[in-house]
Write a protein that holds these residues in place. Sequence first.
Motif: not given
Length: 234
Positions: A120, A123-124, A126-127, A129-131, A134, A183, A186
Amino acid sequence: MLPNDRLTIALEIHATSFRLLKWVAEAVAKGFIPATRAHQYANDGDSAREWVVEHFENLPRDCRPDRARLREFGQFFGTYLTSSFDIVEQPGLRRVDPCGCGCRFCSYLTKASHLRPKKTAQRHKDRARRLMEQRLVSLAFEEGIQANEDDVRYLCESDEARRYTAYSAYGYWLIRRLDGETDGTSILALWREMAWTRQGSPMKNFKLRIDDIRDAESNLVLKLRSLAEKRTSG
Ligand SMILES: [Zn+2]
């Protein structure tokens, strides 16, 4: 909160997928992989379902999915294999006879003993964290709580709530994966938010349990509600 029935099915399929992959890896290392008809599918999950149906009787009992859930199992297992692992080519090891199909799913399966969890990258993470963010927004919505961006950010950064949030997001994606939606890497980063220490090593004896996902969500609901109340009363 996530629906209990879907979560139960997803966790069972998750555990069976893990056992099946281990069994296949051992079988491949011994030079054995059952031949298969060529798969005509564009989708890894459909190929996986067909493979399981064909070989069902040859699989150890604890690696067999519920017959009523073959479609979901295939979707889950197919995406699990191709989005969580990389094939490590190791020349010099015993060559395994091809199983008779060149589809992506079969090429992973026939190299199961050479699979290594994907690395990982930032960027994975960070992604992931975004998930998590959400999922918190959806959870608040499901419970009729007015959450704002600051609440969500606060919970994702707090030591205790961050892990709860990872549980909730991972549970959400477990259910999505029953339909073959993922996804990618991530999801592996999300797993590590739950199952790895802050110092970056796997926790000993970590086991994903439905009660932990449900407790995590209950705790998050309380925290979201209390943050919203503080704001409206302050
Ligand atoms: Zn195939």
